[in-house]
Design a protein around this motif. Structure first.
Motif, PDB file in Angstrom:
ATOM      1  N   ILE A 141       0.838  -1.205   0.000  1.00  0.00           N
ATOM      2  CA  ILE A 141       0.000   0.000   0.000  1.00  0.00           C
ATOM      3  C   ILE A 141       0.868   1.247   0.000  1.00  0.00           C
ATOM      4  N   LEU A 142       1.888   1.263   0.835  1.00  0.00           N
ATOM      5  CA  LEU A 142       2.795   2.405   0.879  1.00  0.00           C
ATOM      6  C   LEU A 142       3.494   2.597  -0.469  1.00  0.00           C
ATOM      7  N   GLY A 143       3.953   1.512  -1.073  1.00  0.00           N
ATOM      8  CA  GLY A 143       4.594   1.593  -2.385  1.00  0.00           C
ATOM      9  C   GLY A 143       3.636   2.095  -3.457  1.00  0.00           C
ATOM     10  N   PHE A 151       7.406   2.128 -13.449  1.00  0.00           N
ATOM     11  CA  PHE A 151       8.110   2.072 -12.174  1.00  0.00           C
ATOM     12  C   PHE A 151       7.111   2.053 -11.015  1.00  0.00           C
ATOM     13  N   ALA A 152       6.056   2.861 -11.127  1.00  0.00           N
ATOM     14  CA  ALA A 152       5.030   2.911 -10.082  1.00  0.00           C
ATOM     15  C   ALA A 152       4.275   1.590  -9.998  1.00  0.00           C
ATOM     16  N   PHE A 153       4.181   0.864 -11.105  1.00  0.00           N
ATOM     17  CA  PHE A 153       3.528  -0.443 -11.091  1.00  0.00           C
ATOM     18  C   PHE A 153       4.360  -1.478 -10.335  1.00  0.00           C
ATOM     19  N   VAL A 154       5.674  -1.401 -10.451  1.00  0.00           N
ATOM     20  CA  VAL A 154       6.580  -2.361  -9.805  1.00  0.00           C
ATOM     21  C   VAL A 154       6.844  -1.980  -8.343  1.00  0.00           C
ATOM     22  N   ILE A 170       6.573   9.848 -18.745  1.00  0.00           N
ATOM     23  CA  ILE A 170       5.389   9.500 -17.959  1.00  0.00           C
ATOM     24  C   ILE A 170       5.149   7.995 -18.002  1.00  0.00           C
ATOM     25  N   ARG A 171       5.281   7.382 -19.183  1.00  0.00           N
ATOM     26  CA  ARG A 171       5.116   5.929 -19.282  1.00  0.00           C
ATOM     27  C   ARG A 171       6.151   5.185 -18.441  1.00  0.00           C
ATOM     28  N   THR A 172       7.383   5.672 -18.448  1.00  0.00           N
ATOM     29  CA  THR A 172       8.438   5.036 -17.657  1.00  0.00           C
ATOM     30  C   THR A 172       8.132   5.141 -16.165  1.00  0.00           C
ATOM     31  N   VAL A 193       4.062   9.565 -10.065  1.00  0.00           N
ATOM     32  CA  VAL A 193       3.504   9.729 -11.405  1.00  0.00           C
ATOM     33  C   VAL A 193       2.760  11.054 -11.507  1.00  0.00           C
ATOM     34  N   PHE A 194       1.982  11.399 -10.474  1.00  0.00           N
ATOM     35  CA  PHE A 194       1.243  12.657 -10.477  1.00  0.00           C
ATOM     36  C   PHE A 194       2.195  13.852 -10.537  1.00  0.00           C
TER      37      PHE A 194
END
Length: 74
Positions: free
Chosen positions: A9-11, A57-60, A51-53, A19-20
């Protein structure tokens, strides 16, 4: 397992904030550039790639934080 969920959750929150912030920074830059060139503000290809990168990263990031929390505190 509870620690892994807390870490995930924190990640996820940190990833979403990153990303924002990246999107707002690039949008502001595009607006300034468009105002200077008297054009419609739009993101260039490099900004879209950044932004895609960050989104990847935010997904992982939740997975990594979850694993880290589980290893350290679990």
């Amino acid at each position: 397992m509870e620690e892994a969920i807390k870490g995930a959750i924190l990640g996820g929150v940190i990833g979403a904030v990153l990303v924002f912030l990246e999107y707002t920074m690039l949008s502001k830059d595009a607006k300034e550039r468009a105002q200077k060139l008297h054009r419609k503000p739009e993101l260039d290809d490099v900004a879209k790639l950044r932004i895609r990168t960050m989104a990847r990263f935010a997904f992982v990031l939740p997975l990594l934080f979850g694993a880290g929390f589980w290893l350290i505190w679990g």
